[in-house]
Design an enzyme around this catalytic site. Structure first.
Site, PDB file in Angstrom:
ATOM      1  N   THR A   1      89.767  71.316  43.642  1.00 37.05           N
ATOM      2  CA  THR A   1      89.437  71.548  44.929  1.00 37.05           C
ATOM      3  C   THR A   1      89.892  70.557  46.002  1.00 37.05           C
ATOM      4  OG1 THR A   1      87.409  72.576  44.104  1.00 37.05           O
ATOM      5  CG2 THR A   1      87.040  71.699  46.155  1.00 37.05           C
TER       6      THR A   1
ATOM      7  N   ASP B   1      93.972  74.790  39.133  1.00 37.00           N
ATOM      8  CA  ASP B   1      92.668  74.910  39.127  1.00 37.00           C
ATOM      9  C   ASP B   1      92.333  74.281  37.695  1.00 37.00           C
ATOM     10  OD1 ASP B   1      90.074  75.812  38.267  1.00 37.00           O
ATOM     11  OD2 ASP B   1      89.912  76.805  40.296  1.00 37.00           O
TER      12      ASP B   1
ATOM     13  N   ASP C   1      86.121  70.992  37.340  1.00 38.26           N
ATOM     14  CA  ASP C   1      85.511  72.025  36.320  1.00 38.26           C
ATOM     15  C   ASP C   1      85.756  71.228  34.951  1.00 38.26           C
ATOM     16  OD1 ASP C   1      84.395  73.724  37.966  1.00 38.26           O
ATOM     17  OD2 ASP C   1      85.973  75.234  37.756  1.00 38.26           O
TER      18      ASP C   1
ATOM     19  N   ARG D   1      77.283  72.989  18.121  1.00 38.83           N
ATOM     20  CA  ARG D   1      76.384  72.626  19.575  1.00 38.83           C
ATOM     21  C   ARG D   1      75.155  73.130  18.825  1.00 38.83           C
ATOM     22  NH1 ARG D   1      78.105  71.665  24.648  1.00 38.83           N
ATOM     23  NH2 ARG D   1      76.151  70.585  24.602  1.00 38.83           N
TER      24      ARG D   1
ATOM     25  N   THR E   1      74.472  67.809  19.947  1.00 44.56           N
ATOM     26  CA  THR E   1      73.254  68.469  20.232  1.00 44.56           C
ATOM     27  C   THR E   1      73.592  69.078  21.742  1.00 44.56           C
ATOM     28  OG1 THR E   1      70.931  68.243  20.882  1.00 44.56           O
ATOM     29  CG2 THR E   1      72.464  66.243  21.585  1.00 44.56           C
TER      30      THR E   1
ATOM     31  N   CYS F   1      71.120  69.343  23.631  1.00 42.46           N
ATOM     32  CA  CYS F   1      70.554  68.553  24.738  1.00 42.46           C
ATOM     33  C   CYS F   1      71.358  67.708  25.426  1.00 42.46           C
ATOM     34  CB  CYS F   1      69.513  67.730  23.947  1.00 42.46           C
ATOM     35  SG  CYS F   1      68.244  68.558  23.157  1.00 42.46           S
TER      36      CYS F   1
HETATM   37  N1  ASP Z   1      87.763  75.253  40.318  1.00 42.12           N
HETATM   38  C1  ASP Z   1      87.797  73.887  40.598  1.00 42.12           C
HETATM   39  C2  ASP Z   1      88.655  73.030  39.574  1.00 42.12           C
HETATM   40  O1  ASP Z   1      88.259  72.628  38.761  1.00 42.12           O
HETATM   41  C3  ASP Z   1      86.584  73.292  41.150  1.00 42.12           C
HETATM   42  C4  ASP Z   1      86.932  71.695  41.458  1.00 42.12           C
HETATM   43  O2  ASP Z   1      87.774  71.253  41.643  1.00 42.12           O
HETATM   44  O3  ASP Z   1      85.735  71.008  42.133  1.00 42.12           O
HETATM   45  O4  ASP Z   1      89.762  72.826  39.746  1.00 42.12           O
END
Ligand code: ASP
Length: 338
Positions: free
Chosen positions: A13, A58, A91, A241, A273, A275
């Site tokens: 992003t 991305d 991500d 998990r 976990t 958690c």
């Molecule tokens: N989908 C984007 C990525 O991981 C989200 C981000 O960068 O915040 O490349």
């Protein structure tokens, strides 16, 4: 003399621009924007070189091959720079931040991952502050670690997880306090930072091969057949998990048999976990002990991201299965508390 920082821009992003299909990476844009930031003219800022990946990704598209490429690019420029910044999508940033420490053996300089939730092209964004803070950390602080700098925190990379889809403090380090707090001052908690490698040692980039590891969450009613199918060759390692302190549905004899068959074949099954916080203790409940008897080993307080990255690294080293199991449970890069 001005410090020197090498920036690797992988995508995410931070440097995206709006398109009819939503935000997408825009080649050339971020490097141009960073190089023309007025802040970079300050004497307090390091000299910067930027390598932009092609294609920009991305981070949902990042693979272990990309992790290894980043590690090799750091290795190739290691002696020419004081610190490194990896600009990355949020991500899967925690996965890359978890994998790099294992590949960067004897790391003696800061490697800082950052990105943003709002792209730099928007008027109101978190990209500018994150980039400038990361530059300051990479240039001026003796942190011989891979870390993740985001919002008001500096976290150990292999302890980090993404916890928010839209908050500007998108990451947490549930089982280790932050290495640093970013406020009016950047306050580093020295006692938590790993010691520098011994003098005379130099960075060794460890190979990451294509290995077959995966992660599977338990859910109430999970069919044993799903587990058995998942564990079929060529799978070499699995992050299971499990619930709470590492428990599973042990009334289901076929589920246990599926695990046992796989561990007997040499599949390494690591219990992490579901958690967010705390550690696995397989002896606490009968529903955990039975997993241990089936050959499952505890991942203690490792994040699932770190455990997966660690398995990828260990299986890349051509080690015997028993040695891999021993090392999974050994603290190698500050990824687990023992
Ligand atoms: N989908 C984007 C990525 O991981 C989200 C981000 O960068 O915040 O490349």
């Amino acid at each position: 003399m001005k410090k020197r920082v090498y920036i690797i821009y992988t995508g995410g992003t931070v440097g995206m621009q709006p398109t009819p299909e939503g935000y997408a990476p825009a080649p050339g844009y971020l490097a141009e924007q960073i190089m023309s930031m007025p802040e970079l003219k300050s004497n307090l800022m390091p000299e910067v070189d930027i390598q932009e990946y092609d294609p920009l990704l991305d981070s949902a598209n990042i693979t272990p091959e990309d992790w290894y490429k980043i590690a090799r690019d750091i290795g190739a420029h290691y002696h020419d720079y004081d610190g490194f910044i990896i600009l990355h999508g949020t991500d899967t940033m925690a996965y890359t931040a978890s994998a790099l420490p294992f590949m960067l053996q004897e790391l003696g300089k800061p490697v800082v991952l950052t990105g943003s939730q709002i792209p730099l092209c928007e008027v109101r964004n978190d990209a500018r502050a994150n980039i400038i803070t990361a530059l300051t950390v990479a240039a001026d602080f003796a942190i011989p670690e891979v870390c993740l700098c985001f919002g008001n925190q500096l976290l150990r990379g292999c302890r980090s997880v993404k916890v928010s889809t839209d908050g500007l403090d998108a990451f947490a380090s549930p089982n280790l306090p932050p290495l640093g707090d970013i406020g009016v001052d950047i306050r580093i908690h020295r006692e938590l930072v790993l010691p520098a490698p011994s003098e005379g040692s130099s960075l060794q980039v460890q190979e990451l091969k294509q290995v077959n590891v995966g992660a599977l969450p338990l859910w109430p009613g999970i069919p044993a057949q799903v587990v058995r199918n998942f564990l079929q060759p060529p799978l070499q390692g699995l992050i299971l998990r499990a619930y709470g302190v590492g428990n599973g549905p042990t009334n289901n004899a076929d589920f246990l048999a599926a695990l046992e068959e796989a561990t007997a074949r040499g599949v390494v099954i690591v219990d992490c976990t579901q958690c967010l916080r705390g550690s696995v203790h397989l002896g606490d409940y009968a529903t955990g002990s039975a997993l241990a008897r089936a050959g499952v080993i505890s991942g203690y307080d490792m994040t699932a991201e770190a455990a997966l990255a660690k398995l990828s690294y260990l299986f890349s080293q051509n080690l015997p299965v028993n040695e891999i199991k021993r090392l999974v449970q050994t603290n190698l890069r500050g990824e687990l508390t023992v």
